[in-house]
Design a protein around this motif. Structure first.
Motif, PDB file in Angstrom:
ATOM      1  N   ARG A 156       3.474  -1.721  -1.708  1.00 51.91           N
ATOM      2  CA  ARG A 156       2.315  -2.363  -1.103  1.00 51.91           C
ATOM      3  C   ARG A 156       1.937  -3.506  -2.049  1.00 51.91           C
ATOM      4  N   HIS A 157       1.487  -4.625  -1.492  1.00 53.82           N
ATOM      5  CA  HIS A 157       1.099  -5.783  -2.311  1.00 53.82           C
ATOM      6  C   HIS A 157      -0.019  -5.432  -3.297  1.00 53.82           C
ATOM      7  N   PHE A 158      -0.259  -6.326  -4.274  1.00 55.02           N
ATOM      8  CA  PHE A 158      -1.434  -6.213  -5.143  1.00 55.02           C
ATOM      9  C   PHE A 158      -2.707  -6.424  -4.306  1.00 55.02           C
ATOM     10  N   LYS A 159      -3.828  -6.026  -4.889  1.00 53.67           N
ATOM     11  CA  LYS A 159      -5.108  -6.066  -4.170  1.00 53.67           C
ATOM     12  C   LYS A 159      -5.578  -7.512  -3.938  1.00 53.67           C
ATOM     13  N   THR A 160      -6.296  -7.714  -2.834  1.00 52.74           N
ATOM     14  CA  THR A 160      -6.943  -9.001  -2.566  1.00 52.74           C
ATOM     15  C   THR A 160      -8.448  -8.755  -2.403  1.00 52.74           C
ATOM     16  N   SER A 161      -9.224  -9.837  -2.464  1.00 55.98           N
ATOM     17  CA  SER A 161     -10.681  -9.688  -2.305  1.00 55.98           C
ATOM     18  C   SER A 161     -11.040  -9.211  -0.899  1.00 55.98           C
ATOM     19  N   HIS A 162     -10.098  -9.368   0.046  1.00 61.58           N
ATOM     20  CA  HIS A 162     -10.361  -8.925   1.420  1.00 61.58           C
ATOM     21  C   HIS A 162     -10.034  -7.446   1.636  1.00 61.58           C
ATOM     22  N   ASN A 163      -9.475  -6.790   0.611  1.00 59.22           N
ATOM     23  CA  ASN A 163      -9.271  -5.339   0.696  1.00 59.22           C
ATOM     24  C   ASN A 163     -10.590  -4.665   0.320  1.00 59.22           C
TER      25      ASN A 163
END
Length: 213
Positions: free
Chosen positions: A18-25
């Motif tokens: 799974r990708h790294f975290k984003t501010s939209h998570n």
């Protein structure tokens, strides 16, 4: 004599990330409709993984950036089947908003049905494109001398992967916990995929399901 270890020596390692975290998570439905960058890429400590022969990625920025952080100068093959759920009109909503605006979807979930998100996909649609990707990947692996493959995708897709392989009831797939940017390993041998998830990772993934390992 042939030991079980000799057999697995020839297995191809497939690492799903799974990708790294984003501010939209942030608890909102983040699918195909928004394309944020990952948070603070410069602060991410690089895990050290051997370079795979081939890397597949969802075409969204968060997956591409994650692949390029984990593997230097990666040559990525983009595959739309690895995209996150198409949440349709629910993109950006929180569960409470969905409950208010589309109560019928929630009530169908409660009856263990698999409704589509408004103008979007349902779980079966995402599962079927994942299985189509896996089927094509197996053809590629049968033809080529690869021993390591990496795949960068999303929470919803990986829940389908785990739910399907561990035969978890579909109504519980949303409880499967997928960590950011940690390898979830499968082995491919003689035309079959086998989960090879580490002993400390698997209980975390299944912690909300009531699986005792």
């Amino acid at each position: 004599k042939n030991t079980i270890f000799d057999k697995w020596k020839n297995a191809i390692k497939i690492r799903f990330f799974r990708h790294f975290k984003t501010s939209h998570n942030d608890g909102s439905y983040l699918g195909q409709g928004r394309n944020p960058n990952i948070d603070h890429p410069k602060l991410i400590i690089q895990p050290n993984f051997e370079e795979p022969n081939i890397i597949y990625s969802s075409p969204l920025a968060r997956c591409i950036q994650s692949a390029n952080l984990i593997y230097k100068n990666s040559n990525l093959i983009y595959d739309k089947r690895l995209l996150e759920f198409d949440y349709g009109d629910a993109e950006g909503m929180k569960y409470e908003d969905l409950l208010t605006q589309y109560p019928d979807i929630i009530s169908k979930w409660k009856k263990n049905e698999d409704p589509h998100f408004p103008n979007g996909e349902n779980t079966n649609a995402v599962l079927s494109r994942l299985l189509s990707f896996m089927h094509e990947l197996s053809k590629t692996l049968n033809k080529n001398q690869y021993n390591k493959v990496s795949v960068f995708t999303h929470n919803g897709v990986l829940r389908c992967l785990i739910g399907n392989f561990f035969q978890i009831e579909k109504k519980d797939w949303f409880k499967i916990f997928i960590p950011y940017a940690k390898p979830i390993e499968f082995l491919y041998l003689n035309g079959k995929y086998y989960p090879n998830i580490s002993k400390n990772m698997l209980p975390k993934i299944l912690k909300n399901i009531g699986f005792s390992t």
